[in-house]
Scaffold this motif. Sequence first.
Motif, mmCIF file in Angstrom:
data_model
loop_
_atom_site.group_PDB
_atom_site.id
_atom_site.type_symbol
_atom_site.label_atom_id
_atom_site.label_comp_id
_atom_site.label_asym_id
_atom_site.label_seq_id
_atom_site.Cartn_x
_atom_site.Cartn_y
_atom_site.Cartn_z
ATOM 1 N N VAL A 42 0.839 -1.205 0.000
ATOM 2 C CA VAL A 42 0.000 0.000 0.000
ATOM 3 C C VAL A 42 0.872 1.252 0.000
ATOM 4 O O VAL A 42 0.525 2.263 -0.608
ATOM 5 C CB VAL A 42 -0.954 -0.005 1.214
ATOM 6 N N ARG A 47 2.586 3.569 -6.670
ATOM 7 C CA ARG A 47 1.154 3.881 -6.750
ATOM 8 C C ARG A 47 0.922 5.305 -7.238
ATOM 9 O O ARG A 47 1.696 6.222 -6.962
ATOM 10 C CB ARG A 47 0.487 3.684 -5.391
ATOM 11 N N VAL A 52 -3.752 7.049 -3.947
ATOM 12 C CA VAL A 52 -3.372 7.012 -2.535
ATOM 13 C C VAL A 52 -4.321 7.861 -1.691
ATOM 14 O O VAL A 52 -4.687 7.477 -0.570
ATOM 15 C CB VAL A 52 -1.919 7.489 -2.358
ATOM 16 N N ASP A 55 -7.310 6.090 -0.114
ATOM 17 C CA ASP A 55 -7.131 5.007 0.856
ATOM 18 C C ASP A 55 -8.046 5.176 2.065
ATOM 19 O O ASP A 55 -8.507 4.189 2.652
ATOM 20 C CB ASP A 55 -5.685 4.941 1.336
ATOM 21 N N ARG A 58 -11.240 3.519 1.116
ATOM 22 C CA ARG A 58 -11.216 2.141 0.628
ATOM 23 C C ARG A 58 -10.472 1.166 1.543
ATOM 24 O O ARG A 58 -10.577 -0.038 1.358
ATOM 25 C CB ARG A 58 -10.615 2.112 -0.786
ATOM 26 N N HIS A 59 -9.676 1.678 2.475
ATOM 27 C CA HIS A 59 -9.035 0.840 3.497
ATOM 28 C C HIS A 59 -8.396 -0.418 2.902
ATOM 29 O O HIS A 59 -8.723 -1.544 3.293
ATOM 30 C CB HIS A 59 -10.066 0.448 4.555
ATOM 31 N N PRO A 60 -7.475 -0.245 1.954
ATOM 32 C CA PRO A 60 -6.969 -1.419 1.225
ATOM 33 C C PRO A 60 -6.232 -2.441 2.071
ATOM 34 O O PRO A 60 -6.404 -3.648 1.872
ATOM 35 C CB PRO A 60 -6.041 -0.802 0.163
ATOM 36 N N TYR A 85 -6.782 -1.191 -7.261
ATOM 37 C CA TYR A 85 -6.275 -2.297 -6.448
ATOM 38 C C TYR A 85 -5.120 -3.020 -7.127
ATOM 39 O O TYR A 85 -4.255 -3.593 -6.454
ATOM 40 C CB TYR A 85 -7.398 -3.272 -6.102
#
Length: 281
Positions: A42, A47, A52, A55, A58-60, A85
Amino acid sequence: MIAYVALSVASLLIAASSQVATAPVPSQAASSERLAKIEAAVASPSRTPANVVRDRYRHPAATLNFFEVDPGDTVVEIWPGGGWYTEILAPYLAAGGGKLYAGAPDWGRSGLAKLQQADAKLYGGIEAVDFPAFDSAAKRLPDGTADVVLTFRNVHNWRMGYRRDDKQDYSAEAFRQMFAMLKPGGVLGIVDHRLPESASEERERSSGYIKVSTVRRLAEAAGFKLIASSEINANPKDTTDWPEGVWTLPPSLALKDQDRDKYLAIGESDRMTLKFVKPTA
């Protein structure tokens, strides 16, 4: 990805009312080592900065950890779109010896193509397969190949008949094909815009939101078992009744400058996060 044995999961299922329950404790705790590796991916400098920024919605790291995606897994990302993703999964799996497939029709591969053109070393190993595959000429992933299948905010599109001339719902077929892709014990991870269970059929077919009960029905009809749900991607500010459906909210902001600050303050949509498994027997 942890292989699941055949056992009773009644205590883990969402209540009979079909409302989303608080995520139960997984059958085996995710390792701190795995989470650290996901967090490193992450934080990768490869990226896109605009990705970014999202995030916080979306809490990857938490999402991929919840889905138990291990770095050595064979993973299929269904309809990766612009590659939000993909930018995380590619370095994560490459570092751990895993394999990433992109399941999409021809028209859905432009984002992947751009990533591969920009960085062939990082993204060149991603293999595209047709999804859904509707004819014998399609390039299909062989049955029983994947440890994990992931799809982010796409089930509502299949339900709406998106990109089909006849606008017919093809979600059932999509779930059948995802089931076939997975090894026994493999995980299907789904994130999608969550529609209240009391909402009308028409809203489910037009708003971009979908009911948890509908996703469960489709998955279970294909043979999947629900093993856990999470509120990782919930947003209680989202009332789901917007004039242009889910596209009213960011990132789409379909109304453009009209009430822009209001919708930015709400943030991205309220989302379900569901983990299914393909039974071992």
